[in-house]
Design a protein around this motif. Structure first.
Motif, PDB file in Angstrom:
ATOM      1  N   ASN A 174       2.619  -6.094   1.168  1.00  9.91           N
ATOM      2  CA  ASN A 174       3.446  -6.762   0.135  1.00  9.91           C
ATOM      3  C   ASN A 174       3.015  -8.093  -0.135  1.00  9.91           C
ATOM      4  N   VAL A 175       2.978  -8.686  -1.198  1.00  9.14           N
ATOM      5  CA  VAL A 175       2.531  -9.946  -1.777  1.00  9.14           C
ATOM      6  C   VAL A 175       3.779 -10.752  -2.494  1.00  9.14           C
ATOM      7  N   GLY A 181      -5.649 -12.330 -12.040  1.00  9.94           N
ATOM      8  CA  GLY A 181      -6.796 -11.613 -12.179  1.00  9.94           C
ATOM      9  C   GLY A 181      -6.630 -10.143 -11.897  1.00  9.94           C
ATOM     10  N   SER A 182      -7.963  -9.627 -11.569  1.00 10.55           N
ATOM     11  CA  SER A 182      -8.133  -8.145 -11.243  1.00 10.55           C
ATOM     12  C   SER A 182      -7.963  -8.053  -9.862  1.00 10.55           C
ATOM     13  N   MET A 183      -7.027  -7.080  -9.324  1.00 18.60           N
ATOM     14  CA  MET A 183      -6.821  -6.913  -7.941  1.00 18.60           C
ATOM     15  C   MET A 183      -7.461  -5.719  -7.362  1.00 18.60           C
ATOM     16  N   LYS A 184      -8.642  -5.502  -8.168  1.00 22.41           N
ATOM     17  CA  LYS A 184      -9.364  -4.003  -7.632  1.00 22.41           C
ATOM     18  C   LYS A 184      -9.961  -4.314  -6.449  1.00 22.41           C
ATOM     19  N   LEU A 185     -10.435  -5.475  -5.969  1.00 24.30           N
ATOM     20  CA  LEU A 185     -11.049  -5.649  -4.632  1.00 24.30           C
ATOM     21  C   LEU A 185     -10.147  -5.669  -3.385  1.00 24.30           C
ATOM     22  N   ALA A 186      -8.848  -6.101  -3.634  1.00 29.31           N
ATOM     23  CA  ALA A 186      -7.714  -6.033  -2.688  1.00 29.31           C
ATOM     24  C   ALA A 186      -7.330  -4.563  -2.727  1.00 29.31           C
ATOM     25  N   GLN A 187      -7.305  -3.711  -3.660  1.00 27.64           N
ATOM     26  CA  GLN A 187      -6.952  -2.330  -3.425  1.00 27.64           C
ATOM     27  C   GLN A 187      -8.181  -1.759  -2.714  1.00 27.64           C
ATOM     28  N   GLN A 188      -9.324  -2.041  -2.934  1.00 26.53           N
ATOM     29  CA  GLN A 188     -10.365  -1.501  -2.154  1.00 26.53           C
ATOM     30  C   GLN A 188     -10.295  -2.051  -0.734  1.00 26.53           C
ATOM     31  N   PHE A 189     -10.050  -3.249  -0.374  1.00 31.12           N
ATOM     32  CA  PHE A 189     -10.251  -3.553   0.797  1.00 31.12           C
ATOM     33  C   PHE A 189      -8.861  -2.981   1.655  1.00 31.12           C
ATOM     34  N   PHE A 190      -7.791  -3.225   1.387  1.00 30.63           N
ATOM     35  CA  PHE A 190      -6.702  -2.779   2.147  1.00 30.63           C
ATOM     36  C   PHE A 190      -6.591  -1.061   2.262  1.00 30.63           C
ATOM     37  N   CYS A 192      -4.582   0.780   0.280  1.00 26.17           N
ATOM     38  CA  CYS A 192      -3.312   1.237   0.335  1.00 26.17           C
ATOM     39  C   CYS A 192      -2.530   0.706  -0.947  1.00 26.17           C
ATOM     40  N   PRO A 193      -1.510   0.961  -1.048  1.00 24.86           N
ATOM     41  CA  PRO A 193      -0.625   0.260  -1.939  1.00 24.86           C
ATOM     42  C   PRO A 193      -0.233  -1.004  -1.924  1.00 24.86           C
ATOM     43  N   VAL A 194      -0.694  -2.047  -2.724  1.00 28.17           N
ATOM     44  CA  VAL A 194      -0.484  -3.648  -2.634  1.00 28.17           C
ATOM     45  C   VAL A 194       0.514  -3.807  -3.603  1.00 28.17           C
ATOM     46  N   ARG A 195       1.853  -4.216  -3.212  1.00 21.47           N
ATOM     47  CA  ARG A 195       2.801  -4.548  -4.206  1.00 21.47           C
ATOM     48  C   ARG A 195       2.734  -6.146  -4.322  1.00 21.47           C
ATOM     49  N   PHE A 196       3.191  -6.747  -5.587  1.00 23.30           N
ATOM     50  CA  PHE A 196       3.061  -7.984  -5.779  1.00 23.30           C
ATOM     51  C   PHE A 196       4.615  -8.237  -6.226  1.00 23.30           C
ATOM     52  N   SER A 197       4.959  -9.727  -6.252  1.00 21.68           N
ATOM     53  CA  SER A 197       6.434 -10.033  -6.403  1.00 21.68           C
ATOM     54  C   SER A 197       7.210  -9.533  -5.705  1.00 21.68           C
ATOM     55  N   MET A 198       7.061  -9.524  -4.302  1.00 22.40           N
ATOM     56  CA  MET A 198       7.791  -8.786  -3.243  1.00 22.40           C
ATOM     57  C   MET A 198       8.655 -10.045  -2.412  1.00 22.40           C
ATOM     58  N   SER A 199       9.536  -9.702  -1.843  1.00 26.61           N
ATOM     59  CA  SER A 199      10.223 -10.737  -1.081  1.00 26.61           C
ATOM     60  C   SER A 199       9.449 -11.434   0.216  1.00 26.61           C
ATOM     61  N   ARG A 200       8.369 -11.087   0.561  1.00 30.02           N
ATOM     62  CA  ARG A 200       7.597 -11.703   1.809  1.00 30.02           C
ATOM     63  C   ARG A 200       6.069 -11.111   1.453  1.00 30.02           C
ATOM     64  N   ASN A 201       5.265 -11.768   2.392  1.00 33.77           N
ATOM     65  CA  ASN A 201       3.888 -11.529   2.546  1.00 33.77           C
ATOM     66  C   ASN A 201       3.626 -10.810   3.753  1.00 33.77           C
ATOM     67  N   ALA A 202       3.304  -9.303   3.635  1.00 32.66           N
ATOM     68  CA  ALA A 202       3.588  -8.742   5.026  1.00 32.66           C
ATOM     69  C   ALA A 202       2.629  -7.342   5.082  1.00 32.66           C
ATOM     70  N   ILE A 203       2.105  -6.871   5.948  1.00 31.12           N
ATOM     71  CA  ILE A 203       1.183  -5.749   6.288  1.00 31.12           C
ATOM     72  C   ILE A 203       2.326  -4.724   7.018  1.00 31.12           C
ATOM     73  N   PHE A 204       2.342  -3.372   6.506  1.00 33.16           N
ATOM     74  CA  PHE A 204       3.167  -2.603   6.988  1.00 33.16           C
ATOM     75  C   PHE A 204       2.079  -1.420   7.869  1.00 33.16           C
ATOM     76  N   PHE A 205       2.297  -0.815   8.846  1.00 29.13           N
ATOM     77  CA  PHE A 205       1.377   0.030   9.412  1.00 29.13           C
ATOM     78  C   PHE A 205       2.409   1.088  10.325  1.00 29.13           C
ATOM     79  N   ASP A 206       1.631   2.060  10.800  1.00 26.97           N
ATOM     80  CA  ASP A 206       2.154   3.178  11.749  1.00 26.97           C
ATOM     81  C   ASP A 206       2.914   2.343  12.986  1.00 26.97           C
ATOM     82  N   PRO A 207       4.090   2.657  13.416  1.00 30.82           N
ATOM     83  CA  PRO A 207       4.466   2.150  14.437  1.00 30.82           C
ATOM     84  C   PRO A 207       3.934   2.071  15.717  1.00 30.82           C
TER      85      PRO A 207
END
Length: 358
Positions: A174-175, A181-190, A192-207
């Motif tokens: 979440n960002v 610009g193009s977020m192709k590199l971000a999608q490739q790097f992570f 996983c879904p990369v969502r913008f205009s969210m409430s905080r900057n965070a990475i979510f993972f398996d507990p």
């Protein structure tokens, strides 16, 4: 009224690790860009330096814009190492689990930078609720999109390095800002879904991830740490003044520069450290005061740091305490001397301009 960035926030130049190499790879001169923000290549490579967080943020944003590299933060974040954390990265290597390593960084990150903090949510293994690590810039830090994306990449790299999983699968990123610009590199790097205009900057993972054993704690690294500490102790035996001066320079801005903390680092009793310094006709208080005097004189004459920031970097509780000490050293106030230096520089500049045109 527009809110400006708080100049009290700092970071280490290691935050910009990889920028010099990236500039070279795309044939862009970095030195002129650094100069705009009061920085130099030498400062960038100085392991003991600290720089205004606003300068680091402004530099990244300006480079991204003028080099036409809207994915600059992602480009730098792809570098996989803990060097950007400096000494703070060592605590991760003394942790048993990925979660312990993350909490160790969370507790010590203010040594690296005081402009943000990390919020760790372990999630729930029972309900499969995702764990998360959020990057939270402090109010008026001036943090921009490039710094956010760089930091999220480094959180991912940290999880990957501590868990030993090269292609670590995470669930979502979440960002807070809108896409740039193009977020192709971000999608490739992570990957996983990369969502913008969210409430905080965070990475979510398996507990389960935070409960995994960390792979960077090993006997080989422990021996390196022990050898390093032994070297410090041996050097302290031969020249305790030099070591105390060096540690004072490193610890002042952290708020933990005391005789006891330096003695503990050197595995000495505080009274033993005091006695050895007395043998060299000095004391911790004198060494600390000498360092503050030298740096204050240098930094007040320069333009890289505000007076409030200099006060913070020299470990004073407030700017008033710094001003009192500066007046004791010089007989003048830091504000008066800075104004005087600026007037002198301005007059010198006018004289040089007049000389060139006549």
């Amino acid at each position: 009224m527009k809110k400006t960035a708080n100049t009290d926030y700092f970071t280490h130049p290691r935050t910009l690790n990889g920028l010099e190499q990236f500039a070279q790879s795309i044939h862009q001169p970095l030195a002129p860009m650094l100069a705009r923000f009061g920085l130099t290549v030498e400062v960038l490579n100085d392991p003991q330096a600290i720089i205004p967080y606003s300068a680091a943020v402004g530099l990244l944003e300006t480079c991204a814009l003028e080099w036409k590299r809207p994915d600059l933060g992602i480009q730098l974040g792809r570098l996989k190492n803990l060097e950007y954390l400096g000494a703070v990265g060592l605590v991760a290597r003394l942790s048993d689990t990925v979660g312990d390593a993350c909490h160790a960084i969370q507790m010590n990150i203010s040594i690296h930078s005081n402009a943000y903090y990390l919020d760790i949510d372990p999630g729930s293994v029972d309900t499969d609720e995702s764990g998360s690590i959020a990057y939270i810039p402090r109010p008026r830090s001036g943090c921009g999109p490039q710094m956010v994306e760089l930091s999220l990449c480094r959180i991912y790299q940290y999880l990957s390095l501590t868990s030993g999983v090269n292609a670590l699968k995470i669930r979502e990123v979440n960002v807070q800002h809108a896409p740039i610009g193009s977020m192709k590199l971000a999608q490739q790097f992570f990957d996983c879904p990369v969502r913008f205009s969210m409430s905080r900057n965070a990475i979510f993972f398996d507990p389960h991830l935070l409960k995994a054993q960390t792979v960077i704690r090993d006997s080989a690294y422990t021996s390196i740490i022990q050898a390093y500490l032994q070297q410090e102790r041996l050097q302290a035996e031969s020249d305790v003044v030099v070591v105390t001066r060096r540690l004072t320079a490193q610890l002042l801005s952290t708020g933990s520069c005391t005789r006891d903390s330096i003695a503990e680092f050197l595995h000495l009793h505080p009274r033993t450290l005091h006695r050895r310094l007395l043998e060299h006709s000095t004391s911790f208080a004198e060494i600390q005061d000498e360092y503050r005097h030298a740096r204050a004189t240098e930094w007040v004459r320069g333009r890289n740091f505000s007076l409030a920031q200099i006060s913070l970097m020299l470990g004073y509780a407030n700017q008033s305490a710094f001003s009192s000490a500066y007046r004791r050293w010089t007989g003048s106030s830091p504000r008066h001397d800075r104004a005087q230096y600026e007037r002198t520089n301005a007059e010198a500049g006018k004289h040089a301009l007049t000389h060139r045109t006549t």
